[in-house]
Design an enzyme around this catalytic site. Structure first.
Site, mmCIF file in Angstrom:
data_model
loop_
_atom_site.group_PDB
_atom_site.id
_atom_site.type_symbol
_atom_site.label_atom_id
_atom_site.label_comp_id
_atom_site.label_asym_id
_atom_site.label_seq_id
_atom_site.Cartn_x
_atom_site.Cartn_y
_atom_site.Cartn_z
ATOM 1 N N HIS A 1 0.830 -1.218 0.000
ATOM 2 C CA HIS A 1 0.000 0.000 0.000
ATOM 3 C C HIS A 1 0.857 1.258 0.000
ATOM 4 O O HIS A 1 1.839 1.366 0.719
ATOM 5 C CB HIS A 1 -1.056 -0.007 1.102
ATOM 6 N N ASP B 1 3.138 -6.438 3.432
ATOM 7 C CA ASP B 1 2.745 -5.325 4.304
ATOM 8 C C ASP B 1 3.044 -5.653 5.767
ATOM 9 O O ASP B 1 2.211 -5.447 6.648
ATOM 10 C CB ASP B 1 1.255 -4.994 4.105
ATOM 11 N N GLU C 1 -4.869 1.932 2.454
ATOM 12 C CA GLU C 1 -4.990 0.790 3.363
ATOM 13 C C GLU C 1 -5.163 1.261 4.795
ATOM 14 O O GLU C 1 -5.908 0.669 5.572
ATOM 15 C CB GLU C 1 -3.732 -0.103 3.252
ATOM 16 N N GLU C 2 -4.468 2.344 5.151
ATOM 17 C CA GLU C 2 -4.396 2.711 6.563
ATOM 18 C C GLU C 2 -5.730 3.124 7.179
ATOM 19 O O GLU C 2 -6.043 2.738 8.294
ATOM 20 C CB GLU C 2 -3.364 3.845 6.776
ATOM 21 N N HIS D 1 3.511 2.883 12.505
ATOM 22 C CA HIS D 1 2.606 4.044 12.676
ATOM 23 C C HIS D 1 3.215 5.161 13.526
ATOM 24 O O HIS D 1 2.473 5.961 14.099
ATOM 25 C CB HIS D 1 1.260 3.626 13.294
#
Lengths: 457, 457
Positions: A279, A354, A325-326, A424
């Site tokens: 992604h 991923d 995607e997030e 993240h």
């Protein structure tokens, strides 16, 4: 009859051995070329340093679309095109802050960030008593009487005893996902979640929270693990403490964005499509090096190496940079939605990377038993490249929506020990990626795609 | 008879299954405890940050002896003692520097460091024409006519196509080891070696060079890989360039130092000794986090975890912090020399961790075939902890001298992709070690020692 069977078995075994020996030589050619000539690491640098954080809807996300389009063009894909999709447009807004305030008014500044997709507090912020829980059960027991008007602090550490850190992430993730709405159910005015991190440090880790429409949407933040420990210790000494925090994030209207798709057309079975991707979007706090710049870069390696070595796939290879995607998965959904309309095509296989650009250890598969058995026949060829397991179960968020089309799904499983130190958070930077680890993952991906293309499923 | 055999086989199989199931539960207890309670990471911080670089003979090496003595005492070893050994005392001396000088006198400053155990240039430095070679054959072909009075630049990159980077290190290592004396043989006045690094960056990597007494000892340095590439490109444009470099390193008389040895005495077979260790010394340029602080810290984990879980070994466990692996191996030799005199003891097994604190993948063994077969029976129990191979071949420099005593040797094999980005260079720092990776390596080491202790060899 018995004799014939034996001859037949022998022929099958012999041809398998021959094929494996030929494949083994091709594997080595591919691996040598990636280790020697890959442009992946430099392309990752561009994605991390030139483009930077690229949350869906941001100008950087649009720049990432352009950059990866250019990269895959330059690698010589037969075609590269954009696939439009609408994406959520969440913005963090002005600088966030939080203070822990004791009974005497003494304050302690906390390392926090708003959770993705959360509502903000507005400029004035919110201030309320903070109450720590370690489970939803504790929250329930506190009930409205114990929670109303307060800020709930979910302090659930990732379990360090799981060797596979994704398992601990799954267990702890529920508090970031459902925690804010569960707190709101009992009248909380805000929620703070211990960062989903496997280490103790100062980085807050963001990630999506998902509001339940039955309850008020309350502002929600993540706090660094070190400060989660600090707050917990302070609360033990002094049961009533106030928390002030301010976030100005908000969800704006959806905007247009794109998946980026490159193809090498199949020479024999062009209507059988093999998809590989990662992604393209990342969180706004991070360069998104491991999550998931690495997966994007690894996915495109097959174009470069096939062109370089003159390998012509039998089937069509599609490399997809999935958007969003997030905090929405709109890119993955759009790709599957369009695939479902391509009635002449069969989406036989999809592979996603991923889980970070770390040294590869395994592939996971979501596949019917005979397909998994077939795949596992090839597993021994991968051991010299560090992949020693073809495991049952796996895939990736972006390719998941293809499963109803009967697609066999696969996910690269790199070593997971370091992933949640960076995931993240602002320390998910280019410098944290090892060139050789990135390349070794890419090598294994190309090898897997190679056998699937050569032999079908 | 047939029936009896079957019953017998069944009993053996059943007891093996039962043992494995009990061991599997113990493995989990050990792993959980290390992941939850290990002090290893904080101890590594002390070794890297409080003690720092600790080359043999330096005050920091002496401090490392004291610190690790204290650590193993605190962990509750039955006894901790120092084993004296004399070590070489090489010092780097004043700041080193090097300049590439073109025909017009324009200079370019290079990132270099003296090779370990090399002689210095003295304050005045040396200046001579630089000549690049990529093999000893090229050097021979140049001969005295092409080499005399010059500085030989060995520019042999580590082969990127070996998945196992140690293999490439072995191939390239000969130039650092024998290169300076080989150059001196043809009359060179100095030698410069491309750093033994798997990446392109600005760190020079030191390491021992070994002079051949038949030839003059000439000053020898390593240059960063980036600058090796730069010099090579410049030489292609401009064949005659001068190199100036200055090093003030020297070999001082041997000094007294120590191995640090901790023991947990065996309860049933105390005279069977199981040795585990890493080396305490590091190069002077680096904190020695991966090389080999990690191995030292991992080795002592067994003391903490055995005391914590109340495991009493049948055999005697000796944890050894070996001194002087880097530039003399005196500690390893001394340990084996003393062991050879301990006639009442049998040194059945020795394990070393000296390949970095990275995620573990395998153990290598130097063992007789039946012993290797026995060890391999336990291999499946290790897979949940990331070790999937019990390979033939391996050990460690410090435990090598035990082999003539009939000791089975083993080396932990962590993933090797990142090791040579840091090895012997200033970026081998504490920050480059992942707590979970370090602990996972320690876990596997304790597990291996556990089965060897429980079942013998």
């Amino acid at each position: 009859m018995r004799k014939l069977q034996m001859v037949f078995s022998f022929c099958i075994a012999a041809s398998a051995v021959m094929a494996q020996s030929t494949d083994s030589a091709m594997f080595k050619r591919i691996a040598d070329d990636v280790f020697t000539n890959s442009t992946g690491y430099e392309n990752l640098r561009i994605l991390c340093k030139k483009v930077g954080p690229r949350l869906s809807g941001s100008p950087q996300a649009a720049a990432a679309v352009q950059e990866t389009y250019k990269m895959m063009k330059a690698m010589g894909a037969d075609t590269v095109y954009l696939q439009e999709c609408m994406v959520p447009h969440w913005v963090r807004g002005a600088k966030e802050s939080a203070l822990l305030v004791d009974a005497k008014g003494k304050t302690f500044s906390l390392n926090i960030c708003a959770l993705g997709n959360s509502v903000g507090t507005g400029k004035q912020g919110i201030k309320a008593e903070v109450i720590e829980v370690r489970s939803f059960k504790e929250l329930e027991q506190l009930g409205v009487a114990g929670v109303k008007g307060k800020i709930v602090f979910y302090n659930f550490p990732m379990n360090p005893t799981n060797v596979e850190t994704f398992r601990s992430y799954g267990e702890a993730g529920q508090f970031r996902g459902r925690g804010p709405s569960m707190a709101a159910k009992y009248g909380a005015v805000g929620a703070m979640v211990r960062s989903l991190a496997s280490n103790i440090d100062d980085y807050p880790h963001t990630g999506t929270t998902t509001y339940n429409d039955s309850f008020p949407k309350i502002p929600a933040i993540a706090v660094s693990t070190r400060h989660a420990e600090y707050i917990s210790a302070e609360l033990k000494k002094n049961k009533t403490m106030q928390l002030y925090f301010r976030t100005e994030c908000e969800m704006l209207p959806d905007v247009k964005s794109h998946n980026v798709i490159a193809e090498i057309r199949g020479t024999e079975l062009p209507n059988e499509v093999i998809t590989v991707g990662g992604h393209l979007d990342s969180w706004d706090l991070a360069e998104g090096a491991h999550d998931d710049g690495a997966g994007c870069i690894q996915s495109m390696e097959i174009i470069r190496v096939y062109k370089k070595l003159g390998i012509k796939p039998k089937r069509t290879i599609r490399v997809v940079m999935f958007m969003n995607e997030e905090n929405g998965l709109r890119g993955g959904r759009k790709y599957a939605e369009v695939a479902a309309t391509e009635k002449d095509k069969k989406f036989i296989f999809a592979l996603e990377s991923d889980a970070g650009g770390f040294t590869p250890r395994a592939f996971g598969f979501t596949a019917e038993a005979p397909v998994l058995t077939k795949l596992r026949n090839w597993a021994p060829l991968f051991k010299p490249y560090g992949v020693y397991e073809f495991a049952d179960g796996g895939g990736g968020a972006d390719i998941g929506p293809l499963r109803p089309l009967g697609t066999t799904l696969s996910g690269l499983r790199p070593d997971s020990q370091r992933y949640f130190d960076h995931h993240h958070a602002a320390n998910d930077t280019f410098e944290m990626v090892s060139k050789r680890e990135l390349e070794l993952g890419a090598i294994n991906m190309v090898l897997l795609l190679y056998v699937v293309d050569q032999y079908g499923l």
